[in-house]
Design a protein around this motif. Sequence first.
Motif, PDB file in Angstrom:
ATOM      1  N   ARG A 298       0.823  -1.212   0.000  1.00 29.44           N
ATOM      2  CA  ARG A 298       0.000   0.000   0.000  1.00 29.44           C
ATOM      3  C   ARG A 298       0.858   1.264   0.000  1.00 29.44           C
ATOM      4  O   ARG A 298       0.547   2.245  -0.682  1.00 29.44           O
ATOM      5  CB  ARG A 298      -0.947  -0.010   1.206  1.00 29.44           C
ATOM      6  N   TYR A 299       1.963   1.219   0.742  1.00 32.06           N
ATOM      7  CA  TYR A 299       2.873   2.365   0.814  1.00 32.06           C
ATOM      8  C   TYR A 299       3.473   2.670  -0.562  1.00 32.06           C
ATOM      9  O   TYR A 299       3.471   3.820  -1.026  1.00 32.06           O
ATOM     10  CB  TYR A 299       3.978   2.077   1.832  1.00 32.06           C
ATOM     11  N   LEU A 300       3.969   1.619  -1.242  1.00 34.57           N
ATOM     12  CA  LEU A 300       4.592   1.827  -2.548  1.00 34.57           C
ATOM     13  C   LEU A 300       3.577   2.240  -3.607  1.00 34.57           C
ATOM     14  O   LEU A 300       3.859   3.081  -4.468  1.00 34.57           O
ATOM     15  CB  LEU A 300       5.323   0.550  -2.981  1.00 34.57           C
ATOM     16  N   GLN A 301       2.390   1.630  -3.536  1.00 37.33           N
ATOM     17  CA  GLN A 301       1.358   1.993  -4.511  1.00 37.33           C
ATOM     18  C   GLN A 301       0.943   3.468  -4.357  1.00 37.33           C
ATOM     19  O   GLN A 301       0.789   4.189  -5.349  1.00 37.33           O
ATOM     20  CB  GLN A 301       0.142   1.073  -4.352  1.00 37.33           C
TER      21      GLN A 301
ATOM     22  N   SER B 215      -0.496   8.198 -13.927  1.00 33.10           N
ATOM     23  CA  SER B 215      -1.091   7.082 -14.671  1.00 33.10           C
ATOM     24  C   SER B 215      -1.117   5.777 -13.857  1.00 33.10           C
ATOM     25  O   SER B 215      -1.719   4.794 -14.286  1.00 33.10           O
ATOM     26  CB  SER B 215      -0.316   6.851 -15.971  1.00 33.10           C
ATOM     27  N   TYR B 216      -0.470   5.786 -12.697  1.00 40.59           N
ATOM     28  CA  TYR B 216      -0.323   4.542 -11.919  1.00 40.59           C
ATOM     29  C   TYR B 216      -1.678   4.093 -11.355  1.00 40.59           C
ATOM     30  O   TYR B 216      -2.361   4.829 -10.651  1.00 40.59           O
ATOM     31  CB  TYR B 216       0.667   4.745 -10.769  1.00 40.59           C
ATOM     32  N   ARG B 217      -2.078   2.861 -11.717  1.00 41.58           N
ATOM     33  CA  ARG B 217      -3.296   2.249 -11.180  1.00 41.58           C
ATOM     34  C   ARG B 217      -2.908   1.017 -10.373  1.00 41.58           C
ATOM     35  O   ARG B 217      -2.090   0.209 -10.821  1.00 41.58           O
ATOM     36  CB  ARG B 217      -4.248   1.822 -12.311  1.00 41.58           C
ATOM     37  N   SER B 218      -3.464   0.874  -9.184  1.00 39.22           N
ATOM     38  CA  SER B 218      -3.106  -0.256  -8.311  1.00 39.22           C
ATOM     39  C   SER B 218      -4.199  -1.306  -8.275  1.00 39.22           C
ATOM     40  O   SER B 218      -5.375  -1.023  -8.544  1.00 39.22           O
ATOM     41  CB  SER B 218      -2.817   0.240  -6.892  1.00 39.22           C
ATOM     42  N   GLU B 219      -3.784  -2.531  -7.944  1.00 34.13           N
ATOM     43  CA  GLU B 219      -4.704  -3.669  -7.775  1.00 34.13           C
ATOM     44  C   GLU B 219      -5.636  -3.820  -8.974  1.00 34.13           C
ATOM     45  O   GLU B 219      -6.865  -3.790  -8.871  1.00 34.13           O
ATOM     46  CB  GLU B 219      -5.522  -3.528  -6.483  1.00 34.13           C
TER      47      GLU B 219
ATOM     48  N   PHE C 141       1.154   1.136 -15.116  1.00 35.72           N
ATOM     49  CA  PHE C 141       1.449   2.559 -15.317  1.00 35.72           C
ATOM     50  C   PHE C 141       2.124   2.755 -16.671  1.00 35.72           C
ATOM     51  O   PHE C 141       2.569   1.808 -17.318  1.00 35.72           O
ATOM     52  CB  PHE C 141       2.338   3.093 -14.187  1.00 35.72           C
ATOM     53  N   ILE C 142       2.178   4.017 -17.107  1.00 39.97           N
ATOM     54  CA  ILE C 142       2.831   4.376 -18.378  1.00 39.97           C
ATOM     55  C   ILE C 142       4.068   5.219 -18.071  1.00 39.97           C
ATOM     56  O   ILE C 142       3.999   6.178 -17.289  1.00 39.97           O
ATOM     57  CB  ILE C 142       1.873   5.148 -19.298  1.00 39.97           C
TER      58      ILE C 142
ATOM     59  N   ILE D   3       5.557   3.877 -22.742  1.00 37.77           N
ATOM     60  CA  ILE D   3       5.425   2.409 -22.682  1.00 37.77           C
ATOM     61  C   ILE D   3       4.609   2.022 -21.445  1.00 37.77           C
ATOM     62  O   ILE D   3       4.826   2.551 -20.349  1.00 37.77           O
ATOM     63  CB  ILE D   3       6.806   1.722 -22.634  1.00 37.77           C
ATOM     64  N   CYS D   4       3.692   1.114 -21.652  1.00 39.23           N
ATOM     65  CA  CYS D   4       2.870   0.610 -20.538  1.00 39.23           C
ATOM     66  C   CYS D   4       3.660  -0.446 -19.766  1.00 39.23           C
ATOM     67  O   CYS D   4       4.282  -1.332 -20.356  1.00 39.23           O
ATOM     68  CB  CYS D   4       1.583   0.012 -21.086  1.00 39.23           C
TER      69      CYS D   4
END
Length: 778
Positions: free
Chosen positions: A37-40, A49-53, A77-78, A82-83
């Motif tokens: 959770r901390y890193l996400q 762009s970062y999406r978690s879980e 994420f992008i 690049i994805c």
Amino acid sequence: MIRLPVRQLVERVMRSGDIDGGYVSRDRMLEGAIAHRYLQKKNKEINDSYRSEVALSVEYEHEDLIYSIEGRADGIFIKEGICFVDEIKTTRINVKTLTENHDLTHWAQAKCYGYIFCAQNKMAEIGIQLTYHNIEDKETRTLAEIFGAEELENFVKVLVERYSKWERLSLDWKEMRNQSIKGLKFPFDSYRRGQRALAVAAYRTIEGNAKIYVQAPTGIGKTISTLFPSIKAMGEEKTGKLFYLTAKTITRQVAEEAFEKMRSQGLKIKTITLTAKEKICFMEKTICKPNYCRYAKGHYDRVDDCVLEALREWDEFSRNVVEKCAQKHMVCPFELSLDLSLMSDCIICDYNYVFDPRAYLRRFFSGGESDYVFLVDEAHNLVDRSREMFSASISKTELYGIKKEFKGQNSLLDKILKNINKSFLDFSKKCENGNLIQWDRPDDFLKLMENYAAICEQMLKERNSLSEEGEFLKVYFSVLGFLSVGDLYDERYVTFVQTDRRDVVIKLFCINPNRLLSEAFDRGKSSVLFSATFTPLGYFKDLLGGDEEDKVMSLESPFDEDNLCIIAADKVSTKYHRRQESIGDICDIIEKVVSKKTGNYMVYFPSYKYMADVYKEFRSRYPELKSLSQESSMSEAEREIFLDCFKDNPKESLVAFCVLGGIFSEGIDLIGSRLIGAIIISVGLPQLNVQQDIIKDHFNKKNNKGYDYAYIYPGMNKVLQAAGRVIRCEKDKGVVMLVDERYGHRNYKGLFPSHWRSVNYVGNYSEVDRVLDEFWNK
């Protein structure tokens, strides 16, 4: 469609190397979740762009098998157009030392997620990022690589090909099994009275995803009457796996024999009997380390071949079969049995594999709902067993030994042990007459235990020698067990402290296991609990996880009531303060019963001392009668010798003195003339003590039945179990003599089973003579 989680795919196909059963931090999973959770959260702050879980799934066809490969990516994420798929792994290793080849299963899992995302979004390439995070120094390192969609597809293809040999094996077996079930008929010529009713009730319970509590007297054939309908339900896809749960070895053997009987009728079914690791281990000590155990070293490199061979050659994985296969392939027999259990249709095992919070089989029960069926044999035993499983204790002596051995070696350890010792002394000072009852959770003491465990974990990391078998590791695990029970603590618990001149013991005692058992039963789809002595049914349903929706059922004995003579000598008191004066009367009653018919008899007493006192006087008064006495802590061989004394059609009578509730009052079958009488002294009440009084006080507040729940019901259960040793089959004939004035009281009469309709109350020896003459001459 075959559901295939990515983790299951990777772990099944790519495992290799040694078993290394070192210590594991109790907080490892919690620490990992917090780090994720901390890193996400941090990644979202850096990259919008970062999406978690992110849930992922794709339909994948391999030959004639169609899989739904699914999982959940830690992040998508992008970066620079690049994805990327982000797979987060926590570690205690210095992340600077990690290389690309540190753990290929980590790459495999991330590449599977990358393949699915590419397939879902029709992408030509994708980045795979492994993020390693050290949960101690909080250092993070990322390893990243770009993969083409075709390369990832080929990678997944290889994994699925290798996995499919297991899936095809399972499906082919399932088809053969179900076909054999269709033609399976009840393996006896006819149903006994009550047997069909039990079988129908078990089937409907499974069909309805329900739970039922069944009192089924001896002789109904509880094992076959629950297994047969469960197997029929399995053939109709109403369940995928059976757990036959028992408390004793003898009932496991009965289940094995029932399966063998059905196999002789054409049933194809794979069963395994799980044996405790300590019993099945080949080594002198149970140390699961590759530098000690040759079976642990390279186990995962060899075990798949072993499992495949076992599946081809055997349908019944008994202890002997497991040991034979493990020896041949040089693998750990316990871990092999767990692997075979995954491919078995029925697992025969002890209660703890499903209910014990410290030992249940997480490989089956960590995924939420299942289609498993639990068949709980001799379920009256589950009351005390569950209290044990959900309770834990720690003693001042245990921790003082560590304090003394490691003094001066670690300042933090010295400090925490000093504080723990002070806490023990504080509890001791609060005790009255050696006892303290505290209804609140001991949070301050548990915090000390938490700190002690944390210091021990650090020492175990720094000193490898401590992770080998020894007192340090033993006490560490004891503390972890104590803490895990502390997490379960609620209004059904009490903190019970006992002290004497030598020690202080703090126990987290589970008074009422109902909630925890209910949660355990929810791991399956339905449960059938059965016993010959579920009296009263409401009491057992209340304690064994029942609720209003659960069914109860009470069946009649299938045996002719005229073959059992019940006599109650209710003019003799066996209460504790009257026991010495009762010895002579009891000796004479025993002689009266035995003299009427040559045969083998068991006499049951509420304690070893009472038994020994009567035995001594009996031998003095009646030296001509052959007698023997149960010893405490008898070995398996000594038990067999004892039971071998009960011969068919003996030429002289044998009187065996035994302890009520002991090894000879339950789970033994002395059929025919091997046992024709049981004389039960007392009503079997548990010994008056503080712990039983705690149970009494709790249930007095709950339902005003405290004395019943703590003393009367458990005592009568032991009486009924002992009485049940006499009539074991249709042709058996015998006598049960109840000796205690309380058998004439209404509250005890109300607990007699329905087939005890005609109890003969006797006030003198001539009445005993008359009743027995009429019975044996009938």
